[in-house]
Design a protein around this motif. Structure first.
Motif, PDB file in Angstrom:
ATOM      1  N   ASP A 236      -7.708   6.583   8.725  1.00 18.48           N
ATOM      2  CA  ASP A 236      -6.576   7.349   8.207  1.00 18.48           C
ATOM      3  C   ASP A 236      -5.342   6.446   8.307  1.00 18.48           C
ATOM      4  O   ASP A 236      -5.235   5.653   9.244  1.00 18.48           O
ATOM      5  CB  ASP A 236      -6.284   8.590   9.070  1.00 18.48           C
ATOM      6  CG  ASP A 236      -7.296   9.695   8.898  1.00 18.48           C
ATOM      7  OD1 ASP A 236      -7.817   9.867   7.785  1.00 18.48           O
ATOM      8  OD2 ASP A 236      -7.552  10.400   9.878  1.00 18.48           O
ATOM      9  N   GLU A 237      -4.418   6.578   7.369  1.00 13.30           N
ATOM     10  CA  GLU A 237      -3.171   5.833   7.407  1.00 13.30           C
ATOM     11  C   GLU A 237      -2.011   6.791   7.201  1.00 13.30           C
ATOM     12  O   GLU A 237      -2.148   7.781   6.465  1.00 13.30           O
ATOM     13  CB  GLU A 237      -3.133   4.768   6.307  1.00 13.30           C
ATOM     14  CG  GLU A 237      -4.198   3.711   6.457  1.00 13.30           C
ATOM     15  CD  GLU A 237      -4.196   2.731   5.289  1.00 13.30           C
ATOM     16  OE1 GLU A 237      -3.778   3.093   4.183  1.00 13.30           O
ATOM     17  OE2 GLU A 237      -4.627   1.587   5.515  1.00 13.30           O
ATOM     18  N   ARG A 238      -0.888   6.506   7.830  1.00 11.42           N
ATOM     19  CA  ARG A 238       0.320   7.304   7.633  1.00 11.42           C
ATOM     20  C   ARG A 238       1.542   6.459   7.960  1.00 11.42           C
ATOM     21  O   ARG A 238       1.441   5.421   8.612  1.00 11.42           O
ATOM     22  CB  ARG A 238       0.301   8.571   8.485  1.00 11.42           C
ATOM     23  CG  ARG A 238       0.453   8.300   9.974  1.00 11.42           C
ATOM     24  CD  ARG A 238       0.465   9.568  10.774  1.00 11.42           C
ATOM     25  NE  ARG A 238       0.731   9.285  12.173  1.00 11.42           N
ATOM     26  CZ  ARG A 238       0.701  10.181  13.135  1.00 11.42           C
ATOM     27  NH1 ARG A 238       0.386  11.434  12.857  1.00 11.42           N
ATOM     28  NH2 ARG A 238       0.965   9.843  14.372  1.00 11.42           N
ATOM     29  N   VAL A 239       2.689   6.926   7.510  1.00  9.26           N
ATOM     30  CA  VAL A 239       3.955   6.290   7.862  1.00  9.26           C
ATOM     31  C   VAL A 239       4.163   6.524   9.369  1.00  9.26           C
ATOM     32  O   VAL A 239       3.940   7.631   9.863  1.00  9.26           O
ATOM     33  CB  VAL A 239       5.120   6.885   7.047  1.00  9.26           C
ATOM     34  CG1 VAL A 239       6.455   6.346   7.539  1.00  9.26           C
ATOM     35  CG2 VAL A 239       4.927   6.583   5.564  1.00  9.26           C
TER      36      VAL A 239
ATOM     37  N   LEU B 235       0.840  -4.990   3.298  1.00 11.72           N
ATOM     38  CA  LEU B 235       0.220  -4.770   1.989  1.00 11.72           C
ATOM     39  C   LEU B 235       0.948  -3.716   1.158  1.00 11.72           C
ATOM     40  O   LEU B 235       1.079  -3.859  -0.057  1.00 11.72           O
ATOM     41  CB  LEU B 235      -1.252  -4.379   2.159  1.00 11.72           C
ATOM     42  CG  LEU B 235      -2.162  -5.489   2.678  1.00 11.72           C
ATOM     43  CD1 LEU B 235      -3.549  -4.932   2.961  1.00 11.72           C
ATOM     44  CD2 LEU B 235      -2.230  -6.635   1.693  1.00 11.72           C
ATOM     45  N   ARG B 236       1.401  -2.650   1.800  1.00 11.93           N
ATOM     46  CA  ARG B 236       2.093  -1.597   1.050  1.00 11.93           C
ATOM     47  C   ARG B 236       3.487  -2.046   0.625  1.00 11.93           C
ATOM     48  O   ARG B 236       3.974  -1.631  -0.416  1.00 11.93           O
ATOM     49  CB  ARG B 236       2.152  -0.318   1.861  1.00 11.93           C
ATOM     50  CG  ARG B 236       0.775   0.298   2.022  1.00 11.93           C
ATOM     51  CD  ARG B 236       0.874   1.698   2.566  1.00 11.93           C
ATOM     52  NE  ARG B 236      -0.436   2.289   2.614  1.00 11.93           N
ATOM     53  CZ  ARG B 236      -1.045   2.884   1.594  1.00 11.93           C
ATOM     54  NH1 ARG B 236      -0.434   2.982   0.447  1.00 11.93           N
ATOM     55  NH2 ARG B 236      -2.252   3.395   1.730  1.00 11.93           N
ATOM     56  N   ASN B 237       4.157  -2.826   1.464  1.00  9.49           N
ATOM     57  CA  ASN B 237       5.455  -3.395   1.136  1.00  9.49           C
ATOM     58  C   ASN B 237       6.397  -2.350   0.528  1.00  9.49           C
ATOM     59  O   ASN B 237       7.023  -2.581  -0.505  1.00  9.49           O
ATOM     60  CB  ASN B 237       5.281  -4.586   0.187  1.00  9.49           C
ATOM     61  CG  ASN B 237       6.537  -5.406   0.061  1.00  9.49           C
ATOM     62  OD1 ASN B 237       7.364  -5.425   0.964  1.00  9.49           O
ATOM     63  ND2 ASN B 237       6.709  -6.069  -1.062  1.00  9.49           N
ATOM     64  N   ASP B 238       6.470  -1.185   1.179  1.00  9.23           N
ATOM     65  CA  ASP B 238       7.294  -0.091   0.651  1.00  9.23           C
ATOM     66  C   ASP B 238       8.499   0.245   1.532  1.00  9.23           C
ATOM     67  O   ASP B 238       9.145   1.264   1.360  1.00  9.23           O
ATOM     68  CB  ASP B 238       6.438   1.167   0.449  1.00  9.23           C
ATOM     69  CG  ASP B 238       5.843   1.703   1.738  1.00  9.23           C
ATOM     70  OD1 ASP B 238       6.090   1.120   2.817  1.00  9.23           O
ATOM     71  OD2 ASP B 238       5.122   2.721   1.665  1.00  9.23           O
ATOM     72  N   GLY B 239       8.789  -0.619   2.506  1.00  8.43           N
ATOM     73  CA  GLY B 239       9.920  -0.395   3.390  1.00  8.43           C
ATOM     74  C   GLY B 239       9.596   0.468   4.599  1.00  8.43           C
ATOM     75  O   GLY B 239      10.444   0.668   5.457  1.00  8.43           O
TER      76      GLY B 239
END
Length: 98
Positions: A90-93, A58-62
């Motif tokens: 919570d979400e994180r890279v 969903l984020r599709n940010d690499g």
């Protein structure tokens, strides 16, 4: 790369509530803010960080993303009662330390 957990203090677009089709006795619910979740007096369980393909897609940010769930339960899973499981995510890279 963003090494911080997303700001969970901000209000989200909506709260939510759902029940699996095979169970009329368990309801999953979420809140618009972490502050609302924290107001519940039940004990909080915090899961481990785990990869999340859905958030990554969903984020599709690499970046590869991961999530962890905070949960609180109201009820005791009794045969004649409704048990509500409140969740906050919570979400994180992936690989970020926070």
């Amino acid at each position: 790369m963003n090494a911080e957990i997303l700001d969970t203090t901000k209000e989200r677009r909506s709260s939510w509530c759902g029940s699996p089709m095979d169970s009329g006795r368990i309801v999953y619910a979420g809140f618009a803010t972490k502050a609302e979740f924290d107001l519940l007096s039940s004990a909080e369980r915090v899961g481990e960080w785990a990869a999340c393909k859905t958030t990554t897609l969903l984020r599709n940010d690499g970046n590869q993303w991961e999530r962890r769930c905070h949960s609180k339960v109201v009820g005791s899973y009794g045969a004649d009662e409704v048990t509500v499981i409140f969740q906050w995510w919570d979400e994180r890279v992936a690989g970020s330390e926070a």
